[in-house]
Design a protein around this motif. Sequence first.
Motif, mmCIF file in Angstrom:
data_model
loop_
_atom_site.group_PDB
_atom_site.id
_atom_site.type_symbol
_atom_site.label_atom_id
_atom_site.label_comp_id
_atom_site.label_asym_id
_atom_site.label_seq_id
_atom_site.Cartn_x
_atom_site.Cartn_y
_atom_site.Cartn_z
ATOM 1 N N ASN A 185 38.233 45.198 31.804
ATOM 2 C CA ASN A 185 37.970 46.511 31.484
ATOM 3 C C ASN A 185 36.874 47.165 31.403
ATOM 4 O OD1 ASN A 185 40.855 46.554 30.790
ATOM 5 N ND2 ASN A 185 40.529 46.575 28.505
ATOM 6 N N GLY A 188 35.979 47.111 35.167
ATOM 7 C CA GLY A 188 37.162 48.100 36.494
ATOM 8 C C GLY A 188 36.370 49.760 36.111
ATOM 9 N N GLU A 189 35.716 49.999 34.597
ATOM 10 C CA GLU A 189 35.127 50.852 34.829
ATOM 11 C C GLU A 189 33.551 51.138 35.893
ATOM 12 O OE1 GLU A 189 36.245 53.283 33.611
ATOM 13 O OE2 GLU A 189 37.815 52.442 31.575
ATOM 14 N N THR A 192 35.000 52.094 39.028
ATOM 15 C CA THR A 192 35.078 53.151 38.737
ATOM 16 C C THR A 192 33.756 54.449 39.248
ATOM 17 O OG1 THR A 192 36.901 53.403 37.280
ATOM 18 C CG2 THR A 192 36.042 55.572 37.843
ATOM 19 N N HIS A 224 32.635 40.980 39.435
ATOM 20 C CA HIS A 224 34.383 40.748 39.654
ATOM 21 C C HIS A 224 34.807 39.619 40.146
ATOM 22 C CE1 HIS A 224 38.099 42.408 41.825
ATOM 23 N NE2 HIS A 224 38.153 42.316 40.535
ATOM 24 N N SER A 419 44.634 43.875 38.101
ATOM 25 C CA SER A 419 43.602 44.871 37.146
ATOM 26 C C SER A 419 43.032 45.443 38.411
ATOM 27 C CB SER A 419 42.438 44.239 35.914
ATOM 28 O OG SER A 419 43.441 43.331 35.266
ATOM 29 N N ILE A 420 41.854 45.020 38.938
ATOM 30 C CA ILE A 420 41.374 45.456 40.164
ATOM 31 C C ILE A 420 41.587 45.149 41.249
ATOM 32 C CG2 ILE A 420 38.998 46.136 40.884
ATOM 33 C CD1 ILE A 420 37.547 45.002 38.272
ATOM 34 N N ASP A 512 38.569 49.697 46.222
ATOM 35 C CA ASP A 512 38.730 49.254 44.921
ATOM 36 C C ASP A 512 38.921 49.874 44.079
ATOM 37 O OD1 ASP A 512 38.986 46.262 46.284
ATOM 38 O OD2 ASP A 512 36.612 45.955 45.528
ATOM 39 N N PHE A 514 40.585 50.677 39.632
ATOM 40 C CA PHE A 514 40.626 49.274 38.764
ATOM 41 C C PHE A 514 41.854 49.993 37.775
ATOM 42 C CE2 PHE A 514 39.289 49.709 34.315
ATOM 43 C CZ PHE A 514 40.201 48.676 34.027
ATOM 44 N N LYS A 516 44.942 51.800 35.871
ATOM 45 C CA LYS A 516 45.029 51.629 34.611
ATOM 46 C C LYS A 516 46.904 51.651 34.797
ATOM 47 C CE LYS A 516 40.396 54.002 33.876
ATOM 48 N NZ LYS A 516 39.567 54.058 32.992
ATOM 49 N N ALA A 532 44.578 55.492 38.621
ATOM 50 C CA ALA A 532 43.449 54.691 38.579
ATOM 51 C C ALA A 532 42.574 56.371 39.470
ATOM 52 C CB ALA A 532 43.233 54.133 40.244
#
Lengths: 549, 157
Positions: A185, A188-189, A192, A224, A419-420, A512, A514, A516, A532
């Motif tokens: 997570n 992923g953030e 972003t 990642h 997830s990503i 790419d 993340f 959600k 996303a």
Amino acid sequence: MDMSQYKDLFISEVRGHLRGMNETIVALEAAPGDREGINTLFRMAHSIKGMAASMGYGAMTDLAHKMEDLMDQVRKGVFVFDAGSADLLLEGADLLTEMVRDVEAGGTGERDIQDLTGRLAGYIPRSPGARPPGETEDETGEFSPTREGEEGTNPALRLDTTLAEGADSFQTIRVRTEVLDTLINITGELITNKNTLTNISREMNAPILEGALVDLSRHLRELHDEVLKVRLMPFSAIADRLPRTVRDLAKKSGKEVTFRVTGKEIELDRGILEELSDPLIHILRNAIDHGLEHPADRLAAGKPVAGEISVEVRREKGRVTVTVADDGRGMDPARLVAAAVEKRLVRREEGALLDPRQALMLICLPGFSTAREVTDVSGRGVGMDAVRASLQSLGGSLDIESEPGRGSRFILSLPMTISIIQVLLVACGSMVVAFPVTKVLRTVDLKREAIISRGRRKMFLLGEEEIPLMSLHRLLGFRLHPLKCPSVPAVVVEMKGRLVGLVVDRFAGQQDVFVKPLGRPLNRMRGLSGAAILGDGHVVFILDPANLV
Amino acid sequence: MNDRQAPFLIVAAHGERCALHLGDIVEVMETFTTYPIPNAPPCFLGVMNFHGSPVPVLDLAAFLHGTPPKGSGPILVLDHRIASLALRVDAVERILFDGREGVTDLEEDGFLGPPVSGAGDEIRLLLVERVVERLDVVLRAGTGSAASTGGAGPDSP
């Protein structure tokens, strides 16, 4: 001594042994002379007994002790491992599993074991003393049980011993799965945030910032990749219990099944593995219940009495395919079409146009079932439509091959991680939406003269195949706007087993993102697999093309 | 039998006042930007970026009374354990510290429960769980329409 601090370790280790036990019992039933299997099973029962004793779980200790005794008889050649002993040991494994669950919930693990331990202790096989051909008694055995008074093995002490045995042990540690979820997570953030900075950098036209962002992107990709590796788990995490499941289902159906799994070592994201288990078991249930013939029918068809079911896992270009095959009666595409027409799931003229592959996919339509009766094994719950929907929600797909009289193959194609992901962004009316790149077969920019009219339908040629065009505007619930540009951009995807060109306003790049998950209530909507946040803060929905209609 | 007590948040929507449990709301926001939701019914204003999470915004009056949705007004973000949802209302009036929830008749339909005692005027409790259950049904059925999402892209009040 307070042993509560070792409880998690105890539960984890006993569960590991129980998983192995289930698998080994089923394997031994098929190959009762397998010396290594016999020793392994004995050793597992012995280990559980020792660990339970050291933790003070009396009933668990006694039950494991009786299972160990039975295996000792087999080990010493007093009798051959047979179906009766397999049944008893599986019953014991089930009861131990229940006890462990109780311990985990804060209980004492106490259960009534008298009946089962009595049956274990008094077990007399149908042909006592019979030994598999070629086997000789091994007095020493591969494994020597501990002497009286030595059997309590403290799991914590064993861990210390392991640590002391070699420096390699320091290279692996146990990590809670929640920590792994948090890691992905955060990664992923960060992705972003990096996309946000990239947007700002473009607006500022700042070369120094751009250079730093190139480095940041590289490091993030490395991070990642490493985080994804940590989350990967071997397919065996769900496959080890399949032999037991298949055995139980086969017994219920009155069928004989030879089952094998290959490629158990291949790794997938643990999130995918968790979601894959139910669809896989559903396909296996169908294979046993509807795919395989009864023994008499198989003999009449010139087939071996025992049906064969296999699960094969392979890695192919960043994706994993899981193929479930059986050598049963197979499916007849024409019969499936007739059934679908009869149930009014497709129109007769539509059915006539389906090729054999498309006809086989009809079994994935909601409400489709050609089984004459609902059985205890397959139940009346979710059907193949739910299986396909589950796979699609994971970014995967389902393909079916079948030949009447020779069997069927269900091919599950899955991404290694969810997830990503990389997405193709497209503009459509006032929206920007995203297609997972893995779902895009190709993009096309069609000249107007390349669009063919077939009645009210618009088509275009992809190679030699005519592909229908559909408006993404319409599918997303927007009014249609007449296109004025000289060419028509379209995304080619698979929907309901057919290729379709989805017309969009324009392509808006790849990146790419993340993913959600959508919470309640948006998670009820069909055709959306998540959302996303883009670098500029925009929320975009990630489309699941197969479920858009 | 309901036994949850104050504090309640008293809000207004389409000239009607109702109460929500304050503990069910994690944030009240005055400004927000939404992005269209494909195939969502007209009562949804869109989805917003709520601290990095996509949260749909429901116009409460449009949902309860079928009035045209409004793009402005305070929004109440619900606790994600209830739903990933925010409610747009016309106004947030006050917090009621000493009210008590009445008994909800489970047989009775509707999204407004019994009056909250101690609120002075008759102010009824918004049955958030029923609202979410209804949205579950509507969204699963896919009954959205073209005009549903507010239409013209990112929409800031």
